[in-house]
Design a protein around this motif. Structure first.
Motif, PDB file in Angstrom:
ATOM      1  N   ILE A  58       6.773   2.823 -28.606  1.00  0.00           N
ATOM      2  CA  ILE A  58       6.919   4.273 -28.630  1.00  0.00           C
ATOM      3  C   ILE A  58       5.987   4.923 -27.610  1.00  0.00           C
ATOM      4  N   LYS A  59       4.735   4.449 -27.565  1.00  0.00           N
ATOM      5  CA  LYS A  59       3.787   4.999 -26.603  1.00  0.00           C
ATOM      6  C   LYS A  59       4.265   4.790 -25.171  1.00  0.00           C
ATOM      7  N   ALA A  60       4.862   3.636 -24.904  1.00  0.00           N
ATOM      8  CA  ALA A  60       5.344   3.356 -23.553  1.00  0.00           C
ATOM      9  C   ALA A  60       6.473   4.295 -23.159  1.00  0.00           C
ATOM     10  N   CYS A  61       7.306   4.666 -24.100  1.00  0.00           N
ATOM     11  CA  CYS A  61       8.419   5.590 -23.799  1.00  0.00           C
ATOM     12  C   CYS A  61       7.897   6.973 -23.417  1.00  0.00           C
ATOM     13  N   PHE A  62       6.920   7.504 -24.180  1.00  0.00           N
ATOM     14  CA  PHE A  62       6.407   8.837 -23.888  1.00  0.00           C
ATOM     15  C   PHE A  62       5.492   8.841 -22.660  1.00  0.00           C
ATOM     16  N   ASP A  63       4.909   7.701 -22.341  1.00  0.00           N
ATOM     17  CA  ASP A  63       4.059   7.625 -21.143  1.00  0.00           C
ATOM     18  C   ASP A  63       4.871   7.447 -19.873  1.00  0.00           C
ATOM     19  N   ASP A  64       6.121   7.033 -20.004  1.00  0.00           N
ATOM     20  CA  ASP A  64       6.989   6.812 -18.844  1.00  0.00           C
ATOM     21  C   ASP A  64       7.555   8.158 -18.390  1.00  0.00           C
ATOM     22  N   THR A  65       7.094   8.637 -17.241  1.00  0.00           N
ATOM     23  CA  THR A  65       7.529   9.946 -16.749  1.00  0.00           C
ATOM     24  C   THR A  65       8.982   9.942 -16.291  1.00  0.00           C
ATOM     25  N   SER A  66       9.554   8.756 -16.081  1.00  0.00           N
ATOM     26  CA  SER A  66      10.967   8.712 -15.680  1.00  0.00           C
ATOM     27  C   SER A  66      11.900   9.087 -16.822  1.00  0.00           C
ATOM     28  N   MET A  67      11.430   8.990 -18.039  1.00  0.00           N
ATOM     29  CA  MET A  67      12.217   9.434 -19.196  1.00  0.00           C
ATOM     30  C   MET A  67      11.986  10.923 -19.389  1.00  0.00           C
ATOM     31  N   THR A  68      12.682  11.709 -18.609  1.00  0.00           N
ATOM     32  CA  THR A  68      12.455  13.151 -18.590  1.00  0.00           C
ATOM     33  C   THR A  68      12.795  13.814 -19.925  1.00  0.00           C
ATOM     34  N   TRP A  69      13.678  13.206 -20.693  1.00  0.00           N
ATOM     35  CA  TRP A  69      14.055  13.801 -21.982  1.00  0.00           C
ATOM     36  C   TRP A  69      12.950  13.710 -23.026  1.00  0.00           C
ATOM     37  N   LEU A  70      11.854  12.990 -22.692  1.00  0.00           N
ATOM     38  CA  LEU A  70      10.736  12.862 -23.619  1.00  0.00           C
ATOM     39  C   LEU A  70       9.484  13.571 -23.115  1.00  0.00           C
ATOM     40  N   GLN A  71       9.621  14.380 -22.080  1.00  0.00           N
ATOM     41  CA  GLN A  71       8.469  15.056 -21.506  1.00  0.00           C
ATOM     42  C   GLN A  71       8.444  16.517 -21.923  1.00  0.00           C
ATOM     43  N   SER A  72       7.254  17.095 -21.845  1.00  0.00           N
ATOM     44  CA  SER A  72       7.073  18.507 -22.178  1.00  0.00           C
ATOM     45  C   SER A  72       7.764  19.373 -21.109  1.00  0.00           C
ATOM     46  N   PRO A  73       8.365  20.513 -21.477  1.00  0.00           N
ATOM     47  CA  PRO A  73       8.357  21.186 -22.790  1.00  0.00           C
ATOM     48  C   PRO A  73       9.514  20.775 -23.688  1.00  0.00           C
ATOM     49  N   LYS A  74      10.297  19.781 -23.283  1.00  0.00           N
ATOM     50  CA  LYS A  74      11.417  19.355 -24.115  1.00  0.00           C
ATOM     51  C   LYS A  74      10.927  18.742 -25.423  1.00  0.00           C
ATOM     52  N   VAL A  75       9.962  17.813 -25.317  1.00  0.00           N
ATOM     53  CA  VAL A  75       9.466  17.075 -26.481  1.00  0.00           C
ATOM     54  C   VAL A  75       7.944  17.003 -26.408  1.00  0.00           C
ATOM     55  N   HIS A  76       7.312  17.070 -27.569  1.00  0.00           N
ATOM     56  CA  HIS A  76       5.876  16.902 -27.705  1.00  0.00           C
ATOM     57  C   HIS A  76       5.629  15.765 -28.688  1.00  0.00           C
ATOM     58  N   HIS A  77       4.876  14.769 -28.230  1.00  0.00           N
ATOM     59  CA  HIS A  77       4.622  13.591 -29.054  1.00  0.00           C
ATOM     60  C   HIS A  77       3.302  13.745 -29.808  1.00  0.00           C
ATOM     61  N   ARG A  78       3.333  13.390 -31.122  1.00  0.00           N
ATOM     62  CA  ARG A  78       2.130  13.452 -31.949  1.00  0.00           C
ATOM     63  C   ARG A  78       2.028  12.173 -32.772  1.00  0.00           C
ATOM     64  N   TYR A  79       0.736  11.810 -33.093  1.00  0.00           N
ATOM     65  CA  TYR A  79       0.485  10.608 -33.868  1.00  0.00           C
ATOM     66  C   TYR A  79       0.455  10.944 -35.357  1.00  0.00           C
ATOM     67  N   CYS A  80       0.817   9.932 -36.127  1.00  0.00           N
ATOM     68  CA  CYS A  80       0.682  10.033 -37.580  1.00  0.00           C
ATOM     69  C   CYS A  80      -0.785   9.825 -37.929  1.00  0.00           C
ATOM     70  N   LEU A  81      -1.388  10.799 -38.610  1.00  0.00           N
ATOM     71  CA  LEU A  81      -2.808  10.742 -38.914  1.00  0.00           C
ATOM     72  C   LEU A  81      -3.122   9.577 -39.854  1.00  0.00           C
ATOM     73  N   ARG A  82      -2.231   9.265 -40.764  1.00  0.00           N
ATOM     74  CA  ARG A  82      -2.502   8.180 -41.702  1.00  0.00           C
ATOM     75  C   ARG A  82      -2.636   6.844 -40.983  1.00  0.00           C
ATOM     76  N   HIS A  83      -1.822   6.617 -39.998  1.00  0.00           N
ATOM     77  CA  HIS A  83      -1.920   5.371 -39.241  1.00  0.00           C
ATOM     78  C   HIS A  83      -3.221   5.324 -38.413  1.00  0.00           C
ATOM     79  N   LEU A  84      -3.628   6.474 -37.879  1.00  0.00           N
ATOM     80  CA  LEU A  84      -4.869   6.498 -37.103  1.00  0.00           C
ATOM     81  C   LEU A  84      -6.066   6.189 -37.991  1.00  0.00           C
ATOM     82  N   VAL A  85      -6.136   6.817 -39.156  1.00  0.00           N
ATOM     83  CA  VAL A  85      -7.244   6.574 -40.077  1.00  0.00           C
ATOM     84  C   VAL A  85      -7.233   5.121 -40.546  1.00  0.00           C
ATOM     85  N   SER A  86      -6.047   4.550 -40.756  1.00  0.00           N
ATOM     86  CA  SER A  86      -5.959   3.157 -41.179  1.00  0.00           C
ATOM     87  C   SER A  86      -6.481   2.219 -40.099  1.00  0.00           C
ATOM     88  N   ASN A  87      -6.194   2.535 -38.854  1.00  0.00           N
ATOM     89  CA  ASN A  87      -6.716   1.694 -37.767  1.00  0.00           C
ATOM     90  C   ASN A  87      -8.237   1.746 -37.710  1.00  0.00           C
TER      91      ASN A  87
END
Length: 623
Positions: free
Chosen positions: A458-487
């Motif tokens: 998932i991170k690779a998809c949002f970091d890939d600038t060639s996937m314009t349909w996943l870039q701002s302002p079309k889409v904004h990516h956010r992390y799940c806080l529960r997974h971050l705290v678990s890590n």
């Protein structure tokens, strides 16, 4: 008989000559291969003066001539059988008949030799005809009744046992040429003559019988036409032989020897006689009742029913076979999937389906790669939801592994809203990119917030600038806080540190966030550096810019994974069908609830009303 009908005519037999005429006619017509004689006996009177005549009144003394009309029959007369029915008495054709008057005259016929015995008659007929004195037409005239003035007004009464029903006493002593047949039922002991639908049913019956007695058998012959099993103990005579009966179109036990003479004391209850097919039949009712039953709980159910334990692999294989029996074969389900997706789209053109296959392996065939489907009502309803989507993946536990991808939103009542589904082989940048491309295409909304875990694909998809349909302002990516705290907790295993990270991420003011982050530095500097390296917009509410609408986790999609827990072991088409019915029930329940609230005069949903009530309580406290 050549004709299609048989006509019967009655002839009164008044003397022996009439009987001779009857047999003569039969003899002259060789087409008659059999004859039946039906006799009606009338009361007759006897004349004591020595003359005898048949009379209509018993007391009548004078002779009453009876006129009988016969056809003219000679020895040369041919009686062809292919003409119309032969009428012994034809009053409507009297000109062609001769009139015989029975008085004191002798009857002249051309059948003097008609009483000879036919060569075609068997010995029993000859015995009956030859038994007793020869019939004499003058016999009745010679009978005299002593001391009897009247002419015998009534015959002797018939005994009751002459006419009583004795058909039930008829017994056929010939031996039966057919073995008694019966259908096998669970719990029956195998026996000769039992019928089974197929070979698998025979094997199941033998296994159930052996498991119940804790016996073991081995296959001596097993082919499409016969099945022979014997006890594993050589000294035990028990054996069963079954064949595929061509005449009955069923399997039949033709030989059954026994009983078992071997001991069962030293035989372990290890379930070796139970194969996965037998276990699947036993567990089918449990699987049908609750598809989410785990493999660990099924052996105890099997032991409670058959007092045998089975290995983990046998139970695993048996569950898959039971699922296939109930919901369809796993392999055939992949072939059925394109037709079912096409049927969904045909029923509702707004439904979006996409099937991706790989046809590079074998010419003329294609290999399943991934499938995507979103129901039309879900797409339409999302326009009225907050632009926040939670995505997650979960494992499939069926015969073939894979991942089920789910995207969910929240409705106005802050409840789960099912949006899209997909099945892929594994989680990767390619599969997640394909899924997110279709997801953003059907939503058709800008400033869409997508919350997910920190999977590398998932991170690779949002970091890939060639996937314009996943870039701002079309889409904004956010992390799940529960997974971050678990890590963080997995890395350092400090409960205080875990709580500080949660408080920092949920702080809605930058000042509060910075203060909490400084506390994390004091507790664990390495954790502070780890959090500083992450983009604050993706994991903090203070730097989010209002994209999350307060949603910090992917709990909604993960909670729905619990609903799909049992479904994830189904064949692929059954899984898609389950989501169809689940979404239907979801819309139906929410619609009925909304109508009830509107009828009660409640224009706002419960979530909004609770928010307003909390604000009012806070204002009362301040004032």
């Amino acid at each position: 008989m050549v004709g299609t009908q048989v006509f019967y005519n009655s002839i009164p037999l008044q003397c022996d000559n009439d009987v001779d005429i009857m047999w003569g006619v039969i003899k002259r017509a060789p087409q008659f291969i059999g004859s039946d004689l039906y006799v009606t006996i009338d009361t007759v009177g006897f004349n004591v003066d020595g003359g005898s005549q048949y009379a209509s009144n018993v007391g009548q003394q004078e002779s009453v001539p009876v006129t009988i009309v016969y056809p003219t029959v000679t020895a040369e007369t041919s009686l062809p059988y292919n003409v119309g029915p032969y009428n012994a008495v034809a009053m409507d054709n009297i000109e062609d008949a001769e009139v015989y008057t029975h008085g004191n005259e002798d009857i002249q016929t051309n059948f003097d030799d008609a009483i000879e015995m036919d060569d075609t008659r068997d010995m029993y007929e000859e015995f009956i005809d030859n038994d007793g004195p020869e019939d004499n037409p003058e016999f009745l005239d010679e009978v005299e009744v002593e001391n009897n003035v009247d002419a015998c007004p009534n015959p002797n009464p018939i005994p009751n046992w002459f006419t009583s029903n004795t058909w039930d006493n008829i017994y056929d002593p010939s031996p039966s040429m057919e073995t008694s047949l019966m259908s096998w039922r669970p719990g029956d002991e195998p026996s000769k003559g039992m019928l089974f639908l197929n070979k698998a049913t025979v094997q199941h019956a033998l296994t159930m019988f052996s498991v119940g007695l804790n016996k073991k058998f081995k296959y001596m012959k097993s082919d499409p036409e016969r099945l022979v099993v014997t006890c594993v103990e050589h000294a035990c005579p028990w054996s069963v032989r079954a064949i595929n009966s061509k005449r009955r179109k069923l399997w039949e036990i033709t030989t059954c020897k026994g009983p078992h003479t071997c001991s069962s004391l030293q035989v372990d209850h290890d379930g070796r006689m139970m194969d996965s097919k037998f276990i699947a039949i036993t567990l089918e009712s449990y699987v049908r009742e609750d598809i989410s039953r785990t493999i660990a709980t099924l052996p105890s159910l099997l032991h409670a029913k058959h007092d045998h334990w089975a290995s983990h692999y046998k139970v695993w294989d048996a569950k898959h076979k039971a699922v296939a029996e109930i919901y369809g074969d796993f392999d055939e389900s992949y072939a059925e999937l394109p037709r079912f997706l096409a049927a969904l789209k045909d029923a509702d053109p707004t439904t979006v389906t996409q099937l991706k296959c790989d046809n590079r392996n074998v010419l003329g065939t294609c290999t399943f790669n991934c499938a995507f489907w979103a129901f039309g009502p879900c797409i339409k309803g999302f326009k009225y939801c907050r632009p926040v989507i939670s995505i997650d993946a979960t494992h499939l536990y069926g015969k073939y592994k894979g991942k089920l991808l789910i995207a969910m939103a929240m409705d106005a009542n802050n409840e789960a809203y099912l949006l899209v589904f997909a099945i892929v082989e594994s989680e990767s940048k390619e599969t997640w990119g394909w899924f997110l491309a279709w997801l953003t295409n059907i939503t058709d909304r800008s400033n869409l917030c997508i919350i997910s875990d920190r999977h590398s694909g998932i991170k690779a998809c949002f970091d890939d600038t060639s996937m314009t349909w996943l870039q701002s302002p079309k889409v904004h990516h956010r992390y799940c806080l529960r997974h971050l705290v678990s890590n963080v907790n997995t890395k350092w295993k400090i409960s205080e540190l875990k709580n500080l990270v949660w408080r920092a991420a949920t702080a809605n003011q930058v000042r509060k966030f910075e203060a909490t982050l400084e506390l994390i530095r004091n507790v664990k500097p390495a954790a502070h550096r780890y959090l500083e390296a992450e983009n604050k917009q993706k994991w903090t509410l203070a730097h989010d810019g209002g994209r999350r609408y307060g949603a910090m986790t992917t709990n909604l999609s993960e909670c729905f994974n619990g609903v799909l827990k049992g479904t994830r072991s189904l064949p692929i088409t059954a899984m898609v069908r389950f989501t169809f019915f689940k979404v239907n029930s979801y819309f139906d329940a929410r619609r009925n609830l909304t109508l009830d609230q509107l009828e009660a005069g409640q224009e706002w949903c419960k979530y909004a009303m609770d928010k307003l009530e909390k604000i009012k309580q806070r204002q009362r406290t301040i004032w």
